[in-house]
Design a protein around this motif. Structure first.
Motif, mmCIF file in Angstrom:
data_model
loop_
_atom_site.group_PDB
_atom_site.id
_atom_site.type_symbol
_atom_site.label_atom_id
_atom_site.label_comp_id
_atom_site.label_asym_id
_atom_site.label_seq_id
_atom_site.Cartn_x
_atom_site.Cartn_y
_atom_site.Cartn_z
ATOM 1 N N TRP A 7 -12.214 60.731 77.291
ATOM 2 C CA TRP A 7 -13.690 60.743 77.284
ATOM 3 C C TRP A 7 -14.287 60.017 76.088
ATOM 4 O O TRP A 7 -15.504 59.890 76.004
ATOM 5 C CB TRP A 7 -14.192 62.209 77.245
ATOM 6 N N ARG A 124 -18.950 62.129 77.643
ATOM 7 C CA ARG A 124 -19.426 63.337 78.322
ATOM 8 C C ARG A 124 -20.888 63.614 78.063
ATOM 9 O O ARG A 124 -21.635 63.998 78.952
ATOM 10 C CB ARG A 124 -18.620 64.555 77.850
ATOM 11 N N ASP A 125 -21.297 63.416 76.789
ATOM 12 C CA ASP A 125 -22.674 63.761 76.456
ATOM 13 C C ASP A 125 -23.412 62.620 75.752
ATOM 14 O O ASP A 125 -24.533 62.800 75.275
ATOM 15 C CB ASP A 125 -22.722 65.028 75.590
ATOM 16 N N ALA A 296 -26.983 68.280 77.172
ATOM 17 C CA ALA A 296 -25.591 68.334 77.645
ATOM 18 C C ALA A 296 -25.526 68.791 79.101
ATOM 19 O O ALA A 296 -24.698 68.301 79.880
ATOM 20 C CB ALA A 296 -24.773 69.260 76.745
ATOM 21 N N ASP A 297 -26.412 69.694 79.482
ATOM 22 C CA ASP A 297 -26.460 70.141 80.881
ATOM 23 C C ASP A 297 -26.769 68.994 81.825
ATOM 24 O O ASP A 297 -26.191 68.878 82.916
ATOM 25 C CB ASP A 297 -27.548 71.218 81.058
ATOM 26 N N TRP A 299 -26.201 65.779 81.349
ATOM 27 C CA TRP A 299 -25.030 64.918 81.457
ATOM 28 C C TRP A 299 -23.962 65.575 82.338
ATOM 29 O O TRP A 299 -23.305 64.909 83.133
ATOM 30 C CB TRP A 299 -24.459 64.618 80.069
ATOM 31 N N LYS A 300 -23.824 66.866 82.183
ATOM 32 C CA LYS A 300 -22.780 67.563 82.946
ATOM 33 C C LYS A 300 -23.035 67.422 84.445
ATOM 34 O O LYS A 300 -22.128 67.118 85.225
ATOM 35 C CB LYS A 300 -22.772 69.030 82.532
ATOM 36 N N ARG A 301 -24.282 67.631 84.838
ATOM 37 C CA ARG A 301 -24.619 67.496 86.260
ATOM 38 C C ARG A 301 -24.364 66.072 86.748
ATOM 39 O O ARG A 301 -23.871 65.858 87.854
ATOM 40 C CB ARG A 301 -26.091 67.873 86.489
ATOM 41 N N TRP A 303 -22.198 63.931 85.566
ATOM 42 C CA TRP A 303 -20.756 63.697 85.672
ATOM 43 C C TRP A 303 -20.164 64.402 86.879
ATOM 44 O O TRP A 303 -19.231 63.901 87.503
ATOM 45 C CB TRP A 303 -20.055 64.106 84.377
ATOM 46 N N GLN A 304 -20.704 65.563 87.213
ATOM 47 C CA GLN A 304 -20.192 66.249 88.402
ATOM 48 C C GLN A 304 -20.350 65.395 89.647
ATOM 49 O O GLN A 304 -19.481 65.356 90.511
ATOM 50 C CB GLN A 304 -20.923 67.588 88.593
#
Lengths: 752, 752
Positions: A7, A124-125, A296-297, A299-301, A303-304
């Motif tokens: 990452w 990731r972020d 971060a949330d 980015w997480k969504r 990436w999902q």
């Protein structure tokens, strides 16, 4: 291997000659704004305000200025006029400024005693980290740690933090935080007025009025863990706070800078100043941690929905993530007044303009990870239809002609006429993309509400652009196909096929609206002033438009006149294959030679795979690949896909490496002038269409795979949005699986 | 009709909108320097020092700035670099300044009460006269008479005189004489330093240092018939003397200004200042009358060698004299470091550069009136062979490639690559001209001493430029022929034939030197490093170079691919034939259409008349003329010649009118941007080759005529230099006569 390594984009040890590459590669962004990976303190011997007149030139061959560092701060849509290069995205004031000084020694990566230098961009972020040890002349050992990000949740905010820990020694340290407008775009000053101000509560602001009348407001709040006694230190082009403190061994100084950026082009109400103040105040209320968590949330969504996981090839894993990171970052969610520019808002090259890259190279990624973004990208073309109409008119044609290099209003900005006048396929590429979107998403309403206007207006243009030969065939003369090394060909196979498709779809769309949705049809006919007989004209032109190939010839000719061009003895001309072919041949010779810049016939075969036999694919690949220079970054991915389809694993693997190197190779300084965002989309396509063998949604109702994993790949998995649903795709060397998310298995098959 | 009317270009009554045209048409010059026909006092609302960035553009379509007046002072060889347009001849300080003022009223053709305005350029001696009546606000009636000339005998001198006669009233009159450096060239300031000075004895000087380091010194001596008490009135960019006097009814004030101009590029020894002082002192010793007589004698000798007399068509008579005047004026005698630029040093357009015009359009005039001048024009090409070598090298070829737009050092200056890269025939045109010179003069020594270097070096270039097809034929791909509306054709008939000729002559020259002049051959072989087998390579390429025509087709195709271009419906596109076709079509469409800018196949037939049948000439004329737009000023004369050869008197007469209008039509403002000097040479050719039917010295050892006089022409006579002798040619409608000068009749025949 540590999961982080899959990452992290890393730079270990500072080398001045590679700095500009990392500035591009480490570009951070959140769709709303973008900033290159420059140092907070800038770079010695790299002035950012040099004024010069940049001339239109061949982008492949031009030697860019600023060899060491070019900062870049871009907000899509904030553009200005260059007297020679036309519209260019404005390089905005630099907001990251944080400078440190010990006595008369300014912290500088080149001039100070620095060790243990390391940078990490966490994909990731999107946070960029820097750390190093600074041994000051006065004898302090300072461990310095930087981090910064542009919030993906609160897109007007830039959050920075620096920590200096005194490992040994003691002394005074000076800090300066700045917002600097001593910035030029391709040598031009686009700032009509700059107003630096001190603001209450350790804040500074910089209001910039551009020549075009855009207003940009930057507002920074400073905080320090030690008392530093901030003092304003403005200049006419810089807002700055300076402070200093005394540090002893073991002390830690933390400086935080929180910047809010607003412009008059934002969609929110209120003055730029009021909105920036509100942003800042809200951010301070939220606090560092919550701000980060929101970011971060997001980015997480993302990436999902978008991540591709590769087992067995860490380099490819990291590379595809870097590509996806830049694709996500470059996209401005829910703003259909801009699209994604050719350098992914990571540099001044290509001037922030929009090319066919959007439709052909980027769209599939968004179609299958974030369909709403794909829709917005196409709405940008709908919103700029008037600009396309003006382009057509300028050439004396009816209808609409999309620009080879589009401004934010759709008007042609390409300063080199051989491209602007002759590379006309873009207009058909957009129609192809409209259909691709509709077929991949099932959003049929898009067709009747928006696409039909583009279809009819571009069909009118094509009918005027076509010439008729004695055999009654329509011809497209003097055309530059995707291969930009032949600008004046007759009936370029790619272009003619795309135009035929475009006209066919226009007729089909009007037929089907008239049959099934009479109100919609009536509205379109009135809105577009469709005349009796016009549809017949489209149909006739679609039918009679000549294709320079048929099923009898295995090698599909690039154009009717391709055979008349000169053969090139590559061995004697291209004596150093590490540099572009274009460096070794004059444009004059190039333009009459069989030496392709990039995929042309193969691009056609990739977009219309069902129309060509395997023999044609094989023969055309075998013929064109050796005479293709890949001087364009759009070429390698297409070749990789075709090689993969042909089962030529070694060649496909070599093209994969080439695709990965385009931005990531530090030796080639690949990202110095910005990110090759089309190639990022190309890598996604190489993996999904090439290695996983997904049949394009253009030609398949359901998900069909014909995987051929590269050597060593143990597993490939990703999610795919398809007609309103999401699927999990898992490909193993011998099996594959398509799983509907929030549902059970749909299909499971064996790899071929 | 008064004989003067056949020698005077006239302007009766001042019209601001036509002023710029007359500035161009009334350009005076003596080879060394040139000055446009601007007013001594300048023009209101027409600042000469406006700074702007002029862009490379299409010269036919570009809208020039300075609609009302552009002064121009040019010395061939004094050039500077423009950042976009490359090398341009510098518009030098304005030396003619003589301004008058009555009270607060400055004399100005637009703003004052002026009557009886008239200007005459006397073509016999190149003097420009102006007269008018000025009724001042203060009530004086002043009869004003101006005259000026640049001495043809003492080429560094400009001689001016103004007389003001008080017909009524009385009052004070102010005079200002100036040398002004507030001059820009295409918007650029090329002056690095300007030093205005007062000099002893009512003199002023202006020393100008250009950016390129050239030094120009202007020194003016003022004299007045009344005591005017001259006072210096300099500014940083102007040297000036002011004076005033009181005049009563009946008084006459005569002001004389004698200016010497020198530069560091002159061939004489000494500083610019010393030389100017010497020039001026010598001129003053000679006195006005002797100065004029020396000048007039020079012009007289030139006219004796060059005049064409036409009885029965006064318009044509005046027009051909205007052309010959500008041809004589433009030519710098005995300075082979410069040639004749495309606008005849009468404007800033085309930047003072050298085109194929020199060899193909101008050379015949000089060959047959002033062979030494023809020789010097060709020596310019010899002297710039190194520049041509650098051009070839830049493209990756061996040998020498002449520039489409040549700088004074021979290097390519054309800013539009489609011409610079593709209009390659210039290199062969020069070889054609070398042979034309040798054949017309018999100066065989020129061939072995100079021409052979050009032959061998250009042959080397051609061998590298040729591509080979599967049939073993040499091809020239991606070529712009004389017709500049098709830039990328395959095997342009004109170009390929010229190149074949050039290669054939190279081989023939080497063969004959080796056979007959072994020392010469050995010297050339050593000088040019001629390798074994090279001549065979030239011979093979000459033999195998493809011609896209043969005797079987009556219509000679312009190029191999000409048939594949689109037909144009001229009636619907070209809706106003008074404006160039290029205004009505985009470049994009133009470049793929059968719409010629100018003669191409017909130019070929004119240069190689013996190689085409009358049927081919007729059919090709009938085919191409209707699709030729004549947007180039080079086109009409060629068409007139061919029409005359075909006995199409009406068409030939119409082209004659067109040729005459190109510079002379005030309505079309033909000369506003300068003189179409190639068309001046074209008019000479139309009369000599077309109407008198002279067989070109290229293809005839002796003078052969086949006259076809236009309707109404009663007699045509001119002298002709031919192989070292001079002949008097007299053509009557039914008979013609060729008389050796200083000798008896040689030939007398009957017109066909």
């Amino acid at each position: 291997m540590n999961e982080d390594n899959l990452w992290w984009l890393k730079e270990d040890g500072y080398e001045a000659r590679l700095h500009k590459h990392y500035e591009g590669l480490f570009t951070q962004g959140n769709g709303y704004m973008h900033v290159r990976g420059s140092f907070e303190e800038g770079c010695s011997d790299a002035p950012q305000d040099e004024e010069y007149l940049r001339f239109p030139d061949n982008v492949t061959l031009e030697k860019p200025r600023h060899p060491k560092s070019k900062q870049g701060t871009f907000i899509p849509g904030i553009v200005a006029q260059h007297p020679l290069l036309k519209e260019e995205i404005v390089n905005l004031p630099y907001m990251l400024g944080l400078e440190f000084r010990s006595g008369d020694e300014a912290l500088d990566m080149d001039r100070c005693r620095i060790s243990g230098y390391s940078r990490r961009l966490d994909l990731r972020d999107g946070r960029l980290h820097r750390s190093f040890l600074w041994e000051t002349k006065e004898g302090m050992q300072l461990k310095c740690t930087y981090s910064r990000y542009l919030s993906m949740a609160d897109t007007h905010l830039c959050i920075q933090q620096v920590q200096l820990e005194v490992l040994a020694g003691e002394g005074r340290l000076e800090v300066k935080a700045a917002l600097r407008a001593d910035v030029r775009t391709n040598g031009m000053n686009h700032f009509a007025r700059v107003v630096p101000s001190a603001e209450p509560g350790d804040c500074i602001s910089l209001e910039t009025l551009t020549e075009e009348g855009n207003r940009i407001f930057m507002l920074s709040a400073l905080e320090a863990s030690e008392a530093v006694n901030w003092q304003a230190g403005h200049t006419p082009v810089m807002a700055a706070l300076r402070g200093e403190c005394r540090l002893n061994t073991g002390d830690r100084l933390t400086v935080s800078k929180l910047t809010a950026v607003t412009t008059d082009r934002d969609m929110e109400e209120g003055t730029v100043r009021d909105r920036a103040l509100a942003q800042l105040s809200r951010a301070r209320k939220l606090g560092r941690e919550q701000l980060y968590n929101r970011h971060a949330d997001c980015w997480k969504r993302k990436w999902q929905a978008a991540d591709i996981r590769i087992k067995g090839d860490d380099a490819a894993q990291l590379s595809v993530r870097a590509s996806i990171y830049h694709l996500i970052r470059s996209n401005r969610e829910e703003d259909d007044r801009v699209a994604i520019c050719a350098k992914g808002y990571a540099g001044e090259a290509y001037f922030g303009r929009y090319f066919w890259d959007t439709e052909i190279n980027l769209l599939p990624f968004f179609l299958h990870t974030h369909p709403q973004a794909a829709r917005n990208l196409l709405l940008f073309r709908y919103n700029t239809l008037d600009g396309a109409r003006r382009n057509a008119q300028k050439y004396g044609y009816r209808g609409a002609r999309y620009a080879w290099e589009s401004s934010i209003s759709g008007e042609e900005q390409c300063a080199n006429w051989q491209y602007a006048d002759h590379e006309i396929h873009i207009t058909a590429d957009i129609v192809y993309a409209l259909y691709h979107y509709v077929r991949a998403t099932g959003d049929d309403e898009f067709l009747e509400r928006y696409a039909v206007d583009i279809l009819v207006e571009t069909a009118r243009y094509w009918c005027d652009r076509v010439d008729w030969n004695r055999e009654g065939e329509g011809e497209l003369l003097s055309v530059m196909g995707p291969d930009e090394y032949l600008p004046f060909t007759r009936n370029n196979a790619f272009t003619n096929r795309m135009v035929k498709f475009s006209l066919e779809q226009t007729v089909a769309c009007l037929d089907s609206l008239e049959d099934g949705k009479r109100d919609s049809y009536a509205a379109a006919a009135a809105r577009l002033d469709i005349r009796p007989g016009e549809r017949e004209r489209f149909r006739h032109t679609a039918e009679k438009l000549r294709l320079p190939y048929d099923s009898r010839s295995d090698i599909v000719p690039q154009s009717d006149d391709f055979d008349s061009y000169a053969e090139v003895d590559f061995a004697s001309v291209w004596t150093d294959r590490s540099r572009p072919f274009g460096h070794f041949i004059s444009q004059e010779r190039n333009y009459r030679s069989k030496a392709l810049k990039q995929a042309d016939v193969l691009e056609l075969m990739m977009l219309f795979p069902q129309e060509f036999t395997r023999a044609q694919l094989k023969a055309s690949y075998a013929y064109y690949e050796p005479i293709t220079t890949h001087d364009s970054s759009l070429s390698a991915a297409v070749h990789g896909i075709v090689a993969s389809w042909l089962g030529q694993k070694e060649a496909a693997g070599a093209f994969l490496q080439r695709v990965m190197d385009i931005d990531l190779s530090a030796e080639k300084k690949g990202a110095a002038e910005g990110i090759h965002i089309a190639n990022c989309g190309g890598l996604w396509q190489l993996i999904v269409y090439g290695f996983a063998g997904l049949k394009s949604a253009m030609w398949s109702e359901s998900i069909e795979l014909e995987p051929r994993l590269p050597e060593g790949w143990e597993k490939l998995s990703f999610t795919l949005a398809w007609r309103g649903e999401r699927y999990q795709i898992t490909v193993n060397p011998d099996t594959y699986e398509v799983q509907k998310l929030n549902g059970g298995n749909l299909v499971a098959g064996t790899t071929v």
